[in-house]
Write an enzyme that holds these catalytic residues in place. Structure first.
Site: not given
Ligand code: C6P
Length: 404
Positions: A121, A198, A201, A224, A362
């Site tokens: 991401h 990270d 997910q 999430k 993203c």
């Molecule tokens: N992915 C998706 O629709 P935040 O925004 O900080 O809560 O998470 C960022 C982020 C970082 N790493 C991974 C693997 C992610 O999937 C995400 C967030 C969402 O896939 C929103 S872009």
């Protein structure tokens, strides 16, 4: 065995209609829905104990502080951290990764290497690029194969004594591929590199054991995993958190401030400047309790059924291409229909009540690898059903007929 209808009744939003149709919510990768217990806990906090924490001698402040620290303890137990002070509250995964990348600015020298993967991401790419620009370190990228899996033999070759940190997701948001992180952590450690995972997910689907994984950092978002938005956790090994400088300066992260010199508070407060999302942190604890009451083994088994059903049913559609066909996958299906822009499919099926994410998610480097502008991503949760998947397949077929 899960009683899905009973579980669905826990989530008030799921009984809505959208555009006159029953809501089918398949955008769980972007954010999950919230059960009533989580919504109630947020209200209860503001009704009963709202106060600033770690500051007041008054009763409410102490109650709020205690509740916040109880939540930290729940997270510690959930991820099996060794100490509660290794668990930092953040605003989300993005915040956690930036905190670590910023800290590594004081460690890296020109020519040092940071290893990321092609499956990341943007939150796990851009902070490291910024770090490399600042320090003269070099960003190295693990490639993927046509199934969307990391090419581990190439990862092995990238590692050397120049590698200072490896940063990789547990599960890819765009494709759902589960990475072999235990192998990667051990291998990175063998050359003396730190590892950040990270877990954004992963945490909705599984319970990470940070001691067993032996990762140095594990970042995730609360929203999430049935928790409130603006919440997250950065786990860091005590020795690393002691080594890294604070990310932000401000209230509550100090021991003593004078104009000559400021000394910093002990962990975890050194990294928690300012008033945090108190309600959010407490309620994240409630969300974790809720998920554990459903049970991660049950969640994984059921979501695997959903994944298999969706893959089989979607494969019936002529001209479909599924991206991320590796063996080890979470309940995410990313796909395109020949000759049709993903946005058009997403817009039409939204009119039929079906919420999916379309676009690059993203994760533009993945889209560039497959030479596509984006995909349609259906990401399933334990409160989804096979009937909903069937409704999505019918809707996609309808969109295909309309757009061809
Ligand atoms: N992915 C998706 O629709 P935040 O925004 O900080 O809560 O998470 C960022 C982020 C970082 N790493 C991974 C693997 C992610 O999937 C995400 C967030 C969402 O896939 C929103 S872009």
């Amino acid at each position: 065995m899960l009683d899905i209808q009973k579980i669905r009744a826990d989530f008030p939003i799921l009984s809505q209609t959208v555009n006159g149709k029953p809501l089918v919510y398949f955008d769980n990768g972007a954010t999950s829905q919230k059960p009533q217990v989580v919504i109630d806990a947020e209200i209860k906090y503001y009704n009963e104990i709202n106060a600033n924490i770690h500051r007041g001698v008054h009763t409410l402040s102490q109650l709020a502080t205690d509740a916040y620290e109880v939540a930290r303890g729940k997270v510690k137990d959930h991820i099996n951290a060794k100490f509660a002070h290794e668990v930092l509250f953040t605003s989300g995964t993005t915040h956690g990764i930036n905190l670590v990348a910023n800290g590594f600015a004081s460690i890296l020298k020109p020519g040092d290497e940071v290893v990321v993967s092609s499956l990341e991401h943007h939150s796990n790419i851009v902070p490291w690029q910024m770090l490399c620009e600042k320090t003269g370190a070099v960003l190295k990228v693990i490639p993927i194969n046509d199934n969307g899996e990391l090419i581990i033999a190439e990862f092995d070759k990238l590692l050397s004594d120049k590698t200072k940190i490896v940063t990789v997701n547990h599960i890819s948001n765009a494709l759902g591929i589960i990475n072999p992180i235990k192998y990667m952590i051990d291998k990175a450690h063998s050359v003396g590199a730190a590892v950040l995972i990270d877990g954004a997910q992963a945490v909705p689907h599984l319970k990470p054991d940070v001691q067993e994984l032996d990762c140095d950092f594990y970042a995730f978002s609360g929203h999430k995993m049935c928790g409130p938005t603006g919440t997250g956790i950065l786990y860091g090994k005590e020795e690393w958190l002691n080594k890294l400088p604070p990310y932000q300066g401000g209230g509550e992260m100090i021991k003593e401030v004078t104009f000559e010199k400021t000394t910093y508070a002990d962990l975890p407060h050194k990294f928690e400047a300012g008033t945090p999302n108190i309600a959010g942190g407490i309620v994240l604890g409630t969300a974790i309790d809720y998920l554990n009451s459903v049970g991660f083994e049950n969640i994984q088994a059921y979501e695997h059924e959903l994944l298999e059903h969706a893959t089989k049913r979607l494969s019936e559609i002529e001209g479909i291409r599924i991206y991320g066909t590796g063996e080890n996958k979470a309940s995410v299906v990313s796909f395109n229909i020949d000759g049709i822009h993903p946005y058009d499919v997403g817009s039409i099926i939204d009119k039929l009540g079906i919420a999916v994410r379309t676009g690059h998610h993203c994760a533009q480097p993945i889209m560039n690898f497959f030479c596509i502008p984006g995909t349609i991503r259906a990401s399933f949760s334990f409160y989804n059903t096979k009937e909903e998947i069937d409704a999505m397949v019918d809707a996609v077929k309808k969109a295909q007929t309309m757009l061809s």
